[in-house]
Design a protein around this motif. Structure first.
Motif, PDB file in Angstrom:
ATOM      1  N   SER A 177       4.668  -4.881   2.170  1.00 27.21           N
ATOM      2  CA  SER A 177       3.866  -4.125   3.133  1.00 27.21           C
ATOM      3  C   SER A 177       4.742  -3.499   4.204  1.00 27.21           C
TER       4      SER A 177
ATOM      5  N   PHE B 191       3.700   7.996  -2.883  1.00 31.85           N
ATOM      6  CA  PHE B 191       4.916   8.325  -2.148  1.00 31.85           C
ATOM      7  C   PHE B 191       5.740   9.379  -2.870  1.00 31.85           C
TER       8      PHE B 191
ATOM      9  N   SER C 241       6.753   5.069   5.162  1.00 25.56           N
ATOM     10  CA  SER C 241       5.757   6.098   5.470  1.00 25.56           C
ATOM     11  C   SER C 241       5.868   6.552   6.917  1.00 25.56           C
TER      12      SER C 241
ATOM     13  N   CYS D 219      -2.819   7.661   1.968  1.00 20.42           N
ATOM     14  CA  CYS D 219      -3.014   6.732   0.848  1.00 20.42           C
ATOM     15  C   CYS D 219      -2.011   5.584   0.909  1.00 20.42           C
ATOM     16  N   CYS D 220      -0.754   5.893   1.243  1.00 16.17           N
ATOM     17  CA  CYS D 220       0.272   4.850   1.352  1.00 16.17           C
ATOM     18  C   CYS D 220      -0.100   3.811   2.399  1.00 16.17           C
TER      19      CYS D 220
ATOM     20  N   LEU E  94      -3.052   1.611   1.205  1.00 18.51           N
ATOM     21  CA  LEU E  94      -2.702   0.686   0.126  1.00 18.51           C
ATOM     22  C   LEU E  94      -2.072  -0.606   0.644  1.00 18.51           C
TER      23      LEU E  94
ATOM     24  N   ILE F  76       6.724  -0.495   2.791  1.00 19.46           N
ATOM     25  CA  ILE F  76       5.856   0.679   2.636  1.00 19.46           C
ATOM     26  C   ILE F  76       5.535   1.284   3.997  1.00 19.46           C
TER      27      ILE F  76
ATOM     28  N   PHE G  68       1.213   2.947  -4.803  1.00 18.58           N
ATOM     29  CA  PHE G  68       2.082   3.423  -3.731  1.00 18.58           C
ATOM     30  C   PHE G  68       3.185   4.320  -4.282  1.00 18.58           C
TER      31      PHE G  68
END
Length: 323
Positions: A271, A121, A278, A93-94, A97, A274, A117
């Motif tokens: 971006s 997370f 991740s 999902c992270c 997104l 994130i 996010f």
């Protein structure tokens, strides 16, 4: 005003332009639309980020397939059992997104990338935290504190409570003062961007959301560091320590950079933060487990774990009774 009248005195009437228009000095009776500016999909930065995200999604799905295939083996149980699948889902999902930060923001949920996010997370970190509890409880021999630690060893409860607090923060933010699309007009350009932190309420929710995830990262780091001395064949605690250090460094650098940077590349900073956060968990925590399952199968059995634990305590002069 005199200058404006002088320029329009040649038999033409001056025309007032809109916020997204401008007029040239020699053409005061004509309005020209300003150029729209945003982080386009064709921008080299967007292309690089998109390629990395697609790669990350493919790797995450590949890891999930490997974990499903070896789901009954000790290495999967060591990483949290069924929690690892929830961890992989939250990482997926992270990564997905990140696409909400690219391109021209549209009405609806295009500005909800950061709150979503934060929820995903925190779910990922809560799975790691629950796994660390399992490791600590598994090797805790002090009977005086054993009972209350065992009460905390409830993986489902830990995940629900820890991620639920972040969920409440994010939902409150979206209800009270959600991020919206803002148009920042310049001389000849209109910048389309999701604005976060333009008011004290927004800034408060945003900082609280990031701070909570950082707090969870710090707790995981402390637990993992404490667990490094335990006999862990798969180096779970050490790898979590590295991933949490990377996560904390990334967001310490990100926050001041985000609030000071202006322009169309501001979403790219979010971006990148994130993506790296991740990737740090995917690469440090989960990738080594896949390597063991695929290329070090001799370590993925109960006998190897028992032998490793026995040698660990024998080096410390502690005798281990074998059944």
């Amino acid at each position: 005003m005199r200058l404006k009248l002088h320029l329009c005195s040649a038999g033409t009437a001056c025309k007032r332009c809109g916020e997204e228009q401008y007029s040239l000095e020699e053409l005061r009776d004509k309005c020209i639309n300003k150029t729209e500016d945003f982080l386009q999909w064709t921008d080299p930065v967007s292309i690089i980020l998109s390629c990395l995200v697609v790669f990350a999604i493919i790797v995450t799905i590949g890891f999930a397939i490997i974990f499903i295939h070896y789901r009954t083996t000790p290495v999967v149980k060591a990483v949290g059992g069924y929690l690892c699948f929830l961890e992989l889902l939250s990482l997926l999902c992270c990564f997905c997104l990140i696409f909400t930060f690219l391109g021209k923001p549209k009405k609806g949920t295009s500005c909800f990338g950061m709150p979503l996010f934060a929820i995903a997370f925190s779910l990922c970190i809560s799975c790691i935290l629950a796994n660390l509890f399992q490791i600590l409880v598994g090797f805790k021999f002090d009977l005086r504190v054993d009972s209350w630690i065992k009460k905390l060893n409830k993986p489902v409860a830990v995940v629900i409570i820890v991620s639920g607090i972040q969920l409440a923060l994010s939902v409150a933010w979206l209800i009270v003062k959600p991020p919206v699309i803002m148009k920042e007009p310049d001389t000849h350009i209109v910048l389309h961007q999701c604005q976060i932190g333009t008011e004290s309420t927004e800034t408060g929710f945003y900082v609280a959301m990031i701070t909570y995830n950082a707090f969870l990262g710090l707790i995981c780091f402390l637990f993992a560091y404490k667990s490094k001395k335990l006999p862990d064949l798969y180096k779970n605690a050490e790898l979590i320590t590295v991933s949490m250090v990377l996560f904390l460094i990334i967001w310490i650098v990100f926050l001041p950079l985000y609030f000071t940077l202006k322009g169309k590349y501001r979403p790219a900073i979010s971006s990148a933060a994130i993506l790296i956060s991740s990737f740090s968990i995917l690469g440090c925590h989960l990738a080594p487990k896949c390597y063991i399952m695929l290329f070090r199968k001799e370590l993925n059995n109960d006998r190897a774990i028992t032998e490793y634990i026995r040698k660990h305590y024998e080096l410390k002069g502690i005798s281990v009774v074998q059944s």
